[in-house]
Scaffold this active site. Structure first.
Site: not given
Ligand code: 13P
Length: 249
Positions: A9-11, A94, A96, A166, A172, A212, A233-234
């Site tokens: 997920n590149w956000k 998600h 967020e 999640e 994050g 993470s 994510g990251g």
């Molecule tokens: P991180 O891997 O950066 O913690 O993010 C997880 C995430 O929200 C994937 O959708």
């Protein structure tokens, strides 16, 4: 048998040229696992990513969509628009989106219905906040998120549903759920599904862990029997790290 899936997920990261760079390095990676691989760029880069990854086995998925087919919803994107640029799978729910855009279980139920009505696959995200975990209320929170957004569906719909647990406190933050915490929650989620739809359905649904996940911890998390992959994510923003996770199976 349910599938192993690793989705990046590149956000809200990567403009067009950064997307091109990342796509090029993704294409140079070697996959040694059997996991299904997906990446979710921003809306503006979906078509470009789809074209670039056409010959690869990486699926391009979207991070969100609206429930309506079209109309006066300024700034929104519909399922059929996503499909018209080759997208077959959408991430919904998600944390967020829930936290910053007030997406509720009720709204998400409508989005899920719209995606399924358009023959799309849904990666449905949910997870508790730190206070829920500390108050030992995490299972109740997760069960209600799943029930409120998904339990109006019939059993057959679950062939197009992937679940992604999640925990908000692990996204994050560098803090990961321990492999045991992930396994306990995934087993609970599967039992919740089994209680409603029966064991066959529960065993067939892939449940991803997100929060993470890194090359250093992926193998241990993925080794748990009810963890069928990750939503990353990251670490998905670096092709080498992402493929180290893909190949952790
Ligand atoms: P991180 O891997 O950066 O913690 O993010 C997880 C995430 O929200 C994937 O959708």
């Amino acid at each position: 048998m349910r599938k192993n899936i690793v989705a990046g997920n590149w956000k809200m990261n990567n403009d067009l040229s950064q997307t091109e760079t990342l796509l090029t390095s993704l294409k140079n990676q070697k996959q040694t696992s059997n996991a299904e691989v997906m990446v979710a760029p921003t809306f503006t880069n979906l078509w470009h990513a789809f074209e670039a990854l056409r010959e690869s086995n990486v699926e391009v998925v979207a991070q969100n969509m609206h429930f309506a087919e079209n109309g006066a919803y300024t700034g929104e994107i519909s399922a059929s628009m996503l499909k018209s640029v080759g997208v077959q799978t959408v991430i919904l729910g998600h944390s967020e989106r829930r936290a910053y855009f007030n997406e509720t279980d009720e709204l998400l139920a409508k989005k899920v219905d719209a995606a399924l009505a358009n023959s799309m696959r849904v990666i449905f995200c949910f997870g508790e906040e730190l206070a829920d975990r500390k108050g030992d209320n995490h299972e109740n929170v997760v069960a209600s998120q799943i029930k409120n957004a998904l339990f109006h569906l019939d059993a057959a719909a679950f062939k197009n549903i992937v679940l992604a647990y999640e925990p908000v406190w692990a996204i994050g933050t560098g803090e990961t759920a321990s492999p045991e915490q992930a396994q306990d929650m995934h087993a609970f989620i599967r039992k919740t599904l089994a209680d409603k739809y029966g064991n066959d359905i529960a065993q067939s649904v892939s449940i991803l862990y997100g929060g993470s996940v890194k090359p250093a911890n992926a193998k241990e998390i993925f080794s748990k029997p009810d963890v069928d992959g990750g939503l990353i994510g990251g670490a998905a923003l670096k092709a080498e790290d992402f493929y180290a996770i893909v190949n952790a199976f």
